[in-house]
Scaffold this active site. Structure first.
Site, PDB file in Angstrom:
ATOM      1  N   ASP A  24       0.831  -1.209   0.000  1.00 46.51           N
ATOM      2  CA  ASP A  24       0.000   0.000   0.000  1.00 46.51           C
ATOM      3  C   ASP A  24       0.864   1.256   0.000  1.00 46.51           C
ATOM      4  O   ASP A  24       0.366   2.373  -0.125  1.00 46.51           O
ATOM      5  CB  ASP A  24      -0.996  -0.001   1.160  1.00 46.51           C
ATOM      6  N   SER A  25       2.192   1.067   0.077  1.00 47.58           N
ATOM      7  CA  SER A  25       3.139   2.184  -0.085  1.00 47.58           C
ATOM      8  C   SER A  25       2.984   2.877  -1.423  1.00 47.58           C
ATOM      9  O   SER A  25       3.417   4.028  -1.594  1.00 47.58           O
ATOM     10  CB  SER A  25       4.576   1.674   0.059  1.00 47.58           C
ATOM     11  N   ASP A  37      -0.769  -6.340   0.190  1.00 44.99           N
ATOM     12  CA  ASP A  37      -1.152  -5.644   1.415  1.00 44.99           C
ATOM     13  C   ASP A  37      -2.670  -5.518   1.494  1.00 44.99           C
ATOM     14  O   ASP A  37      -3.313  -5.106   0.515  1.00 44.99           O
ATOM     15  CB  ASP A  37      -0.557  -4.232   1.435  1.00 44.99           C
ATOM     16  N   LYS A  94      -0.991  -9.563   3.456  1.00 46.16           N
ATOM     17  CA  LYS A  94      -0.249  -9.066   4.620  1.00 46.16           C
ATOM     18  C   LYS A  94      -1.121  -8.136   5.433  1.00 46.16           C
ATOM     19  O   LYS A  94      -1.788  -7.249   4.877  1.00 46.16           O
ATOM     20  CB  LYS A  94       1.037  -8.347   4.191  1.00 46.16           C
ATOM     21  N   GLU A 148      -1.191  -5.636   9.079  1.00 51.21           N
ATOM     22  CA  GLU A 148      -0.405  -4.982  10.115  1.00 51.21           C
ATOM     23  C   GLU A 148      -1.011  -5.244  11.482  1.00 51.21           C
ATOM     24  O   GLU A 148      -2.229  -5.184  11.660  1.00 51.21           O
ATOM     25  CB  GLU A 148      -0.343  -3.466   9.870  1.00 51.21           C
ATOM     26  N   GLU A 170       9.346  -3.920  10.825  1.00 56.62           N
ATOM     27  CA  GLU A 170       9.744  -2.607  10.304  1.00 56.62           C
ATOM     28  C   GLU A 170      10.174  -1.654  11.413  1.00 56.62           C
ATOM     29  O   GLU A 170       9.530  -1.561  12.462  1.00 56.62           O
ATOM     30  CB  GLU A 170       8.588  -1.981   9.518  1.00 56.62           C
TER      31      GLU A 170
END
Length: 268
Positions: free
Chosen positions: A47-48, A86, A115, A117, A184
């Site tokens: 999603d970056s 993501d 993925k 978070e 991270e």
């Protein structure tokens, strides 16, 4: 992918723990995914892209359909690397929503995994996905989807309590069924401790080199994104300036009529 090239699976990634460092990189389209495919074990459709390519301040506004679009593009270009997508902010706020959106990703793309978070708080959600046959990669430490909540990006693990919390989070994700965890923005000695406390690969970004692999955002490492450069990013190419210079050269030749010359013309 040639006839002799084997598609990388989640099992292949798991087997690299303590044996061979894992190479991971982001990609968002078929062109770059194809370029990265031979070198990378994992390609993350991160999603970056919301920051690198949509010029947003953070990752939060991207949606599930946009992630599916970019995943399909990446899958069209990469035939060897494991593809992880993501799950964007707001797409897994409860177990039912997470399952619905993860199933949507799996049905509409050829992604190998998703993925999420979060640590302990998302462990039950991850277990639900894994129980339904959806491979999951965890993500703990600095979590970009929490940037507004935390008021910015900060390195994690600087005190004993937060260090132990990271270990506890990693253990919880392992128990829930993840095949790997992205770690991270964690101080290096704590990152090493996290890696030693679980049997799944720990893939670091800004977490030192004593983990099981590394991931970087491709536009950071190749010098295309120049709004800012995190301390942990090594630039392997001055991409933005190379492109600017090449395009300026093209523009100058068009204006001077040096391009196209006879070499690039059709003749009767």
């Amino acid at each position: 992918m040639t006839a002799n090239t084997k598609k990388i699976t989640v099992t292949d990634i798991q087997k690299k723990k303590n044996k061979e460092p894992i190479v991971a990189i982001t990609a968002y389209d078929a062109l770059f995914a194809k370029i990265f495919d031979e070198a990378a074990d994992i390609i993350l459709v991160g999603d970056s892209l919301n920051m690198s390519f949509n010029n947003k301040q953070d990752t939060l506004s991207i949606g599930i359909n946009e992630m599916i679009y970019h995943t399909n593009a990446v899958c069209a270009g990469a035939k060897q690397a494991l593809i992880i997508t993501d799950m964007p902010f707001g797409s897994y706020t409860n177990e039912d929503m997470a399952l619905k959106n993860a199933v949507k990703i799996f049905k509409k793309t050829k992604a190998d995994a998703v993925k999420l978070e979060g640590g302990l708080r998302v462990a039950n959600t991850i277990k639900r996905l894994c129980d339904e046959g959806i491979s999951v990669c965890g993500h703990i430490g600095l979590m970009p989807q929490f940037v507004r909540f935390e008021g910015g990006y900060s390195v994690k693990g600087r005190d004993p309590k937060t260090a132990q919390n990271l270990i506890n989070d990693a253990r919880a994700l392992e128990a829930a069924g993840v095949f790997a965890i992205v770690l991270e923005g964690v101080v290096s000695d704590v990152a090493q401790a996290v890696s030693k406390n679980v049997n799944v690969p720990i893939i670091g970004i800004g977490s030192g080199n004593q983990v099981d692999g590394q991931i970087l955002v491709w536009s950071d490492m190749l010098g295309f994104f120049d709004k800012f450069k995190p301390k942990f990013v090594k630039r392997y190419l001055d991409g933005a300036n190379l492109i600017k210079n090449a395009v300026q050269n093209y523009a100058d030749e068009v204006k001077s009529r040096a391009f196209p010359n006879e070499e690039f013309e059709y003749k009767n």
